[in-house]
Design an enzyme around this catalytic site. Structure first.
Site, PDB file in Angstrom:
ATOM      1  N   GLU A 220       0.828  -1.215   0.000  1.00 46.42           N
ATOM      2  CA  GLU A 220       0.000   0.000   0.000  1.00 46.42           C
ATOM      3  C   GLU A 220       0.859   1.262   0.000  1.00 46.42           C
ATOM      4  O   GLU A 220       0.767   2.118   0.887  1.00 46.42           O
ATOM      5  CB  GLU A 220      -0.963  -0.039   1.186  1.00 46.42           C
ATOM      6  CG  GLU A 220      -1.880  -1.255   1.147  1.00 46.42           C
ATOM      7  CD  GLU A 220      -2.928  -1.273   2.245  1.00 46.42           C
ATOM      8  OE1 GLU A 220      -2.902  -0.376   3.118  1.00 46.42           O
ATOM      9  OE2 GLU A 220      -3.782  -2.171   2.238  1.00 46.42           O
ATOM     10  N   ILE A 221       1.684   1.368  -1.024  1.00 45.78           N
ATOM     11  CA  ILE A 221       2.678   2.435  -1.117  1.00 45.78           C
ATOM     12  C   ILE A 221       2.021   3.758  -1.505  1.00 45.78           C
ATOM     13  O   ILE A 221       1.276   3.839  -2.490  1.00 45.78           O
ATOM     14  CB  ILE A 221       3.764   2.055  -2.144  1.00 45.78           C
ATOM     15  CG1 ILE A 221       4.486   0.776  -1.694  1.00 45.78           C
ATOM     16  CG2 ILE A 221       4.736   3.191  -2.347  1.00 45.78           C
ATOM     17  CD1 ILE A 221       5.192   0.874  -0.371  1.00 45.78           C
TER      18      ILE A 221
END
Length: 285
Positions: A220-221
């Site tokens: 979940e960058i």
């Protein structure tokens, strides 16, 4: 054919003439192969590389039900005297992902039923006794799990040893953030300087574990809504994986597809195996 690649560093103050012997030991403890190199002179402070191919006839494959493990014993020799040795555990297996049918292990197609495990052990915090992990994995197996996603940083090597022995598949994950942080003092402060070094070292540490079938370069960058920034970073991270382990595919936990547009702008196509978290309806749309 088992290919053993070894780096031998001469940490003495003078050149040394050495050879390298590799002994392979099977799951039953018996020797199944050996290779010896010619003598090679290594200058003081320098490193020499050795590569040997050893045939193993009728290998016992590492599988979920029968996680057979081998050992490679590397011995640095001066004549017949052993100067140093290193024992590495490994498994022999064929793992691949196919676009039309999913995951295959040793010619068998089945569903990966995975769980995400963080590094901590509840009340034990981060210093988790191995027995706690073993009990947790045993219970998860009773529920039908056959795989683990580590989250979201390099996991303890003893945990991977356990997965090797118990027959769990592993997605080995490196980062929870890139250059845009999630909390004030997290890894984003060090990402540009250290990410590729840490990634390389983790891959080299973990790449002989037969349980590991995937590398994950992010969870979940928050960089991904910035297309050019994210693509540049991901390109470099994927290259480090392929350079240090060309045998395993690379994935990433993508999220918020309608915000990041990872599936529209080509970022997802840079991954060998696409991974996504939640928001299924947006993906279907």
């Amino acid at each position: 054919i088992v290919r053993v690649q070894t780096a031998v560093k001469n940490e003495s103050d003078k050149e040394r003439a050495v050879s390298l012997r590799i002994v392979l030991v099977g799951p039953d403890g018996k020797q199944v192969g050996q290779a010896d190199t010619a003598m090679q002179t290594v200058a003081a402070g320098q490193t020499a590389g050795f590569s040997q191919d050893i045939e193993v006839k009728q290998p016992s494959l590492w599988d979920l039900d029968n996680p057979h493990l081998y050992k490679a014993i590397a011995q640095v020799m001066a004549g017949e005297k052993i100067l140093d040795d290193e024992v590495t555990t490994f498994g022999i297996r064929q793992a691949e992902f196919r676009a039309d049918s999913g995951f295959w292990l040793n010619g068998r197609n089945f569903k990966i039923k995975g769980v995400c495990l963080h590094h901590d052990g509840g009340a034990f915090g981060a210093a988790v006794p191995l027995g706690v992990w073993e009990r947790r994995l045993e219970r998860l197996r009773q529920f039908g799990a056959n795989a683990v996603r580590t989250a979201h940083n390099p996991v303890a090597p003893e945990f991977l040893d356990l997965c090797d022995r118990m027959g769990f598949l592993v997605m080995d994950e490196f980062f929870d953030c890139w250059t845009i942080g999630k909390v004030r003092y997290d890894y984003h402060l060090f990402f540009n300087e250290w990410s590729k070094i840490d990634e390389r070292d983790t891959i080299r540490r973990d790449r002989n574990h037969p349980s590991v079938i995937l590398w994950s370069v992010g969870n979940e960058i928050h960089d991904t809504p910035k297309e050019e920034l994210a693509k540049g970073i991901l390109k470099g991270l994927v290259e480090v994986c392929h350079e240090n382990d060309p045998t395993r595919p690379v994935t990433q936990a993508l999220f918020r597809p309608n915000v990041s547009h990872d599936y529209d702008n080509g970022l997802a196509d840079m991954l060998d195996v696409i991974g996504t978290n939640y928001r299924d309806r947006e993906l279907l749309a």
